[in-house]
Write a protein that holds these residues in place. Sequence first.
Motif, mmCIF file in Angstrom:
data_model
loop_
_atom_site.group_PDB
_atom_site.id
_atom_site.type_symbol
_atom_site.label_atom_id
_atom_site.label_comp_id
_atom_site.label_asym_id
_atom_site.label_seq_id
_atom_site.Cartn_x
_atom_site.Cartn_y
_atom_site.Cartn_z
ATOM 1 N N GLN A 148 0.819 -1.240 0.098
ATOM 2 C CA GLN A 148 -0.027 -0.117 -0.237
ATOM 3 C C GLN A 148 0.759 1.254 -0.039
ATOM 4 O O GLN A 148 1.879 1.246 0.680
ATOM 5 C CB GLN A 148 -0.881 -0.116 1.276
ATOM 6 C CG GLN A 148 -1.906 -1.035 1.282
ATOM 7 C CD GLN A 148 -3.003 -0.989 2.426
ATOM 8 O OE1 GLN A 148 -2.677 -0.240 3.243
ATOM 9 N NE2 GLN A 148 -3.814 -1.761 2.493
ATOM 10 N N PRO A 149 0.557 2.195 -0.632
ATOM 11 C CA PRO A 149 1.194 3.611 -0.885
ATOM 12 C C PRO A 149 1.160 4.085 0.497
ATOM 13 O O PRO A 149 0.157 3.941 1.225
ATOM 14 C CB PRO A 149 0.773 4.535 -1.958
ATOM 15 C CG PRO A 149 -0.738 3.596 -2.025
ATOM 16 C CD PRO A 149 -0.480 2.486 -1.715
ATOM 17 N N GLY A 150 2.079 4.849 0.941
ATOM 18 C CA GLY A 150 2.200 5.800 2.041
ATOM 19 C C GLY A 150 3.732 5.525 2.718
ATOM 20 O O GLY A 150 4.337 4.662 2.640
ATOM 21 N N PRO A 151 3.821 6.328 4.037
ATOM 22 C CA PRO A 151 4.992 6.198 4.594
ATOM 23 C C PRO A 151 5.129 4.861 5.625
ATOM 24 O O PRO A 151 3.720 4.222 5.940
ATOM 25 C CB PRO A 151 5.033 7.264 5.657
ATOM 26 C CG PRO A 151 3.422 7.703 5.612
ATOM 27 C CD PRO A 151 2.877 7.447 4.356
ATOM 28 N N PRO A 152 6.070 4.329 5.536
ATOM 29 C CA PRO A 152 6.055 3.036 6.435
ATOM 30 C C PRO A 152 5.551 3.443 7.812
ATOM 31 O O PRO A 152 5.744 4.259 8.609
ATOM 32 C CB PRO A 152 7.612 2.366 6.464
ATOM 33 C CG PRO A 152 8.492 3.661 5.756
ATOM 34 C CD PRO A 152 7.356 4.820 5.244
#
Length: 71
Positions: free
Chosen positions: A38-42
């Motif tokens: 999923q996209p986004g920060p870890p």
Amino acid sequence: MFQDSPIYDRLIAERGDIPTQVRREAERVSRDLQFVMQPGPPLGHAPAPVRQTPPAPTWQRTALPPGSHAG
């Protein structure tokens, strides 16, 4: 698939239902990959701070003190 086969039933009894175990594990891995991709920060990591570039130094020419010679 082979539910009516006595050989299959015997293998299941001796070794376990390996195809079902593999299918469940593949589904788990697929769910994990969907979550990770999923996209986004870890998760659990703060975003890296934005670094600002310091201003360029301003150089000034200064006269040498009397009696000093460069060279």
